[in-house]
Design a protein around this motif. Structure first.
Motif, short mmCIF file in Angstrom:
data_model
loop_
_atom_site.label_atom_id
_atom_site.label_comp_id
_atom_site.label_asym_id
_atom_site.label_seq_id
_atom_site.Cartn_x
_atom_site.Cartn_y
_atom_site.Cartn_z
N ASP A 94 0.91 -1.14 -0.07
CA ASP A 94 -0.04 0.09 -0.10
C ASP A 94 1.01 1.24 -0.04
OD1 ASP A 94 -2.06 -1.59 0.00
OD2 ASP A 94 -2.73 -1.31 2.18
N GLU A 95 1.99 1.14 0.79
CA GLU A 95 2.80 2.26 0.88
C GLU A 95 3.60 2.73 -0.39
OE1 GLU A 95 3.69 4.73 2.91
OE2 GLU A 95 1.64 4.00 3.75
N LEU A 96 3.86 1.77 -1.05
CA LEU A 96 4.65 1.72 -2.39
C LEU A 96 3.68 2.28 -3.29
CD1 LEU A 96 6.96 0.97 -4.42
CD2 LEU A 96 5.81 -1.30 -4.79
N MET A 97 2.37 1.84 -3.30
CA MET A 97 1.49 2.14 -4.29
C MET A 97 1.15 3.85 -4.05
SD MET A 97 0.76 0.01 -6.39
CE MET A 97 -0.83 0.75 -7.09
N ARG A 98 0.96 4.13 -2.72
CA ARG A 98 0.56 5.63 -2.40
C ARG A 98 1.73 6.34 -2.87
NH1 ARG A 98 -1.90 3.64 2.19
NH2 ARG A 98 -4.06 3.79 1.87
N ARG A 99 3.06 6.09 -2.43
CA ARG A 99 4.13 6.80 -2.78
C ARG A 99 4.31 7.06 -4.45
NH1 ARG A 99 7.40 3.92 0.45
NH2 ARG A 99 8.35 2.76 -1.20
N SER A 100 4.63 5.87 -5.21
CA SER A 100 4.63 6.00 -6.62
C SER A 100 3.63 6.67 -7.34
CB SER A 100 4.57 4.55 -7.00
OG SER A 100 5.58 3.76 -6.21
N LEU A 101 2.45 6.38 -7.06
CA LEU A 101 1.29 7.32 -7.75
C LEU A 101 1.55 8.83 -7.60
CD1 LEU A 101 -1.70 4.90 -7.52
CD2 LEU A 101 -0.39 5.29 -9.53
N ALA A 102 1.56 9.00 -6.27
CA ALA A 102 1.86 10.53 -5.98
C ALA A 102 2.98 11.25 -6.50
CB ALA A 102 2.01 10.53 -4.18
N ASP A 103 4.25 10.32 -6.34
CA ASP A 103 5.33 10.56 -7.21
C ASP A 103 5.28 11.10 -8.70
OD1 ASP A 103 7.98 11.21 -7.69
OD2 ASP A 103 8.37 9.13 -7.99
N GLU A 104 4.33 10.11 -9.39
CA GLU A 104 3.86 10.09 -10.62
C GLU A 104 3.06 11.20 -10.97
OE1 GLU A 104 5.31 8.99 -13.27
OE2 GLU A 104 3.72 8.68 -14.89
N ALA A 105 2.07 11.43 -10.16
CA ALA A 105 1.08 12.68 -10.36
C ALA A 105 1.73 13.83 -9.98
CB ALA A 105 -0.19 12.40 -9.21
N ASN A 106 2.80 14.03 -9.20
CA ASN A 106 3.35 15.42 -8.95
C ASN A 106 4.16 16.13 -9.96
OD1 ASN A 106 2.02 15.72 -6.58
ND2 ASN A 106 3.97 14.61 -5.24
N ARG A 107 4.40 15.08 -10.98
CA ARG A 107 5.02 15.47 -12.39
C ARG A 107 4.32 16.32 -13.08
NH1 ARG A 107 5.86 11.14 -15.19
NH2 ARG A 107 6.87 12.14 -16.72
N VAL A 108 2.84 16.25 -12.58
CA VAL A 108 2.00 17.01 -13.56
C VAL A 108 1.67 18.30 -13.13
CG1 VAL A 108 -0.45 16.92 -14.58
CG2 VAL A 108 1.05 14.96 -14.59
N GLU A 109 1.93 19.10 -13.91
CA GLU A 109 1.81 20.66 -13.35
C GLU A 109 0.88 21.28 -14.19
OE1 GLU A 109 1.85 22.26 -10.56
OE2 GLU A 109 3.07 20.75 -9.45
N PRO A 110 -0.44 21.41 -14.30
CA PRO A 110 -1.47 21.79 -15.17
C PRO A 110 -1.03 23.49 -15.23
CG PRO A 110 -2.94 21.14 -13.17
CD PRO A 110 -1.34 20.80 -13.33
N THR A 111 -1.31 23.94 -16.29
CA THR A 111 -1.48 25.53 -16.21
C THR A 111 -2.72 25.99 -15.77
OG1 THR A 111 -2.00 25.13 -18.70
CG2 THR A 111 0.45 25.52 -18.22
N ASP A 112 -2.87 27.34 -15.46
CA ASP A 112 -3.80 27.77 -15.10
C ASP A 112 -5.24 27.93 -16.05
OD1 ASP A 112 -5.86 29.11 -13.60
OD2 ASP A 112 -5.11 31.16 -13.73
N ALA A 113 -6.22 27.44 -16.02
CA ALA A 113 -7.49 27.39 -16.95
C ALA A 113 -8.64 28.09 -16.37
CB ALA A 113 -7.54 25.95 -17.28
N LEU A 114 -8.45 28.52 -15.21
CA LEU A 114 -9.77 29.33 -14.70
C LEU A 114 -10.49 30.23 -15.70
CD1 LEU A 114 -11.77 29.28 -12.22
CD2 LEU A 114 -10.28 31.20 -11.16
N PRO A 115 -9.62 31.03 -16.21
CA PRO A 115 -10.41 32.08 -17.01
C PRO A 115 -11.22 31.36 -18.17
CG PRO A 115 -8.36 32.97 -16.63
CD PRO A 115 -8.37 31.59 -16.06
N GLU A 116 -10.45 30.58 -18.77
CA GLU A 116 -10.95 29.69 -19.76
C GLU A 116 -12.09 28.94 -19.52
OE1 GLU A 116 -8.45 27.08 -21.99
OE2 GLU A 116 -9.96 26.41 -23.23
N ILE A 117 -12.09 28.41 -18.32
CA ILE A 117 -13.42 27.37 -18.02
C ILE A 117 -14.40 28.59 -17.71
CG2 ILE A 117 -14.38 25.95 -16.02
CD1 ILE A 117 -11.38 25.03 -15.76
#
Lengths: 175, 380
Positions: B8-31
């Motif tokens: 469980d620990e490994l899964m949490r850590r790895s998915l968080a690690d992978e997810a953190n590579r994604v930095e979306p740009t601000d889209a609020l005005p467009e939305i």
């Protein structure tokens, strides 16, 4: 009492205020959730934006940021799942290929451990992968996963059990 | 699940690690821009009392009856059932002769009419109740034009959306078939996750029939603002569902909001007159699997049943074992070409999770033009 006031305040938000608040708190994590499911950040962003537009349109029915978040999560999971299914069908020669391979630079930033897990996740059927992402990244309970995916809690349990079993096997082999 | 499990620990850590590579740009005005564009008020057409509506009015004078399928708490939820019931697997379901059961109409004080809407007299006969009946319920789904999907266009366009089609599932109900079918359509999640509905949030209050017109009255309309194509198809989704449950004759469907016609549906569908059924070829899925249903446990051999409108009657199918990737594929002919007709094929599959796909191949370029899929678990 504080909670009550808070709720009263939130339910008086107009759609723009609600959207801005929920966006600020959850946009990044929803895009990351979609990106984990799709491995394609561009499509992930597009899907989450669509979900926010839809949420804005129904805010007067949702009237509650928690419901709005649950709605967004379901919308995002729905759309990524149907997108994944299309990809599987379209590319029959490489059914598990993913649209956006990370660049070498990005890949270098990942730890070998993360690499192994992400690679192993790619071998899972789409539903199992979705359950695992919602459980371990979304930190959702079985009941919440069932609601989000529109399946029974029993199915969540069995998908999770199968996924854990195959992941453990794959990961042990690779160690 | 034990939180201290290293897995469980490994899964949490790895998915968080992978997810953190994604930095979306601000889209609020467009939305926000897009959200406001969607909500722009639609242009209203001048209201016309159509012939159909006039007919309802005439019938009212003759003296008729109203019935509300009132209590939502006691109404049957409807269980999804697998596949079409053998003898009633026609597009319109089994014929169901309405009985006349006169009931006193409750007198309703007239409400103040908005200028653009018309009060529809609360008249009409309700459908007879059934103890246990299987009714079709329609949903929207993507037909998947293979080549379009491959392009993965970034913004949905009209042409991409026009590949949306109606898919049918079957539900067991007890109560008034059309009312229950509409209730399932508006409140439940379709049992296949590839299907969806824009009717969520709508609350049906009655389904009545009068002089060749079916009136579906809503206490609440769906709040969704759909685009033009989706709205039109969603209206057809209702018409097909109601007509399928009533079974006899494809009568036009008048949609009313709290007894009033003319309140735009999805912000744009003109409900001032009854709506007609569109041609099946224009709105129904060209291929669909009706049995087994998504997520079903089945024993081998499986008989897969579905409907297709196939050029030269050929439907391709493929079953893929989701673990071993073993593939069983072949083709089957529908009963008749060029029109919606049934197909059926047997599959002998080993235990495990299988994805079954039925699809049509474009005569032009050999790509997959339409597809439906179900994931099933084959058990011993």
């Amino acid at each position: 009492m504080v909670y009550e006031e808070c709720v009263t305040h939130e339910s008086s938000w107009n759609a723009d205020e609600a959207l801005t608040a929920v966006y600020t708190a959850h946009y990044t994590s929803l895009v990351r959730l979609a990106a984990l499911l799709l491995r394609d950040t561009g499509t992930a962003e597009e899907i989450v934006q669509d979900a926010f537009v839809a949420m804005h349109g129904r805010w007067h029915r949702l009237r509650d940021p928690h419901k709005a978040l649950a709605y967004l999560r379901t919308a995002v999971v729905n759309r990524t799942r149907s997108r994944q299914r299309h990809l599987v069908v379209v590319d029959k020669h490489m059914p598990r290929s993913l649209p956006d391979e990370p660049s070498a630079e990005q890949a270098a930033l990942r730890t070998a451990e993360t690499d192994r897990v992400i690679e192993a996740m790619r071998t899972l059927p789409e539903k199992q992968r979705t359950v695992m992402v919602l459980r371990y990244y979304g930190d959702l309970s079985e009941a919440e996963i069932a609601d989000t995916m529109g399946i029974s809690r029993g199915s969540v349990k069995s998908h999770a059990a199968r996924a854990s079993k195959s992941l453990r096997q794959v990961l042990e082999q690779n160690l | 699940m034990n939180n201290d499990d290293p897995f469980d620990e490994l899964m949490r850590r790895s998915l968080a690690d992978e997810a953190n590579r994604v930095e979306p740009t601000d889209a609020l005005p467009e939305i926000l821009n897009r959200a406001h564009a969607v909500r722009r008020p639609v242009v209203r057409r001048p209201w016309v009392v159509t012939a159909g509506l006039a007919a309802v009015g005439t019938a009212a004078a003759v003296g008729a009856f109203t019935v509300f399928n009132g209590n939502l708490n006691t109404a049957n939820e409807g269980d999804a059932v697998a596949g079409a019931p053998g003898t009633t697997a026609s597009a319109s379901g089994a014929p169901d002769t309405p009985r006349s059961e006169p009931t006193k109409a409750p007198t309703q004080p007239p409400t103040n009419a908005k200028p653009s809407t018309t009060a529809v007299p609360k008249t009409g006969l309700r459908e007879p109740s059934a103890d246990a009946k299987t009714v079709p319920v329609y949903w929207l789904g993507d037909a998947i034009a293979g080549k379009d999907a491959a392009k993965a266009s970034t913004k949905p366009t009209l042409s991409a959306r026009s590949t949306i089609r109606l898919y049918r599932t079957w539900s067991k109900i007890s109560g008034r078939p059309a009312f229950e079918a509409v209730r399932i359509m508006t409140t439940q999640q379709p049992n296949d996750y590839d299907y969806r509905s824009f009717w969520k949030g709508a609350q049906v209050s009655s389904v009545t029939q009068n002089d060749g017109i079916v009136t579906v009255d809503f206490k609440e309309f769906p709040q969704t603002k759909a685009d033009e194509v989706t709205a039109a198809l969603s209206a057809q989704q209702l018409i097909y569902t109601v007509q399928g449950a009533l079974g006899a004759g494809n009568h036009p469907v008048q949609v009313t909001y709290r007894g009033r016609s003319g309140v735009p549906l999805f912000g744009q569908i003109d409900t001032s007159g009854p709506l007609n059924r569109a041609q099946a070829a224009d709105v129904q899925a060209l291929v669909s699997i009706e049995s087994p249903t998504e997520g079903m446990l089945v024993t081998s051999p499986i008989t897969v049943q579905g409907l297709a409108t196939a050029f030269e009657t050929t439907v391709n199918y493929r079953a893929t074992n989701l673990k071993s990737r073993q593939v069983v594929a072949s083709t089957v002919n529908t009963d008749e070409g060029q029109k919606s007709s049934g197909f059926s094929f047997p599959l002998d599959l080993k235990p495990g999770l299988w994805q079954i796909e039925a699809y049509l191949v474009s005569a032009e370029d050999g790509s997959i033009s339409d597809l439906d899929s179900k994931t099933v678990e084959v058990v011993r």
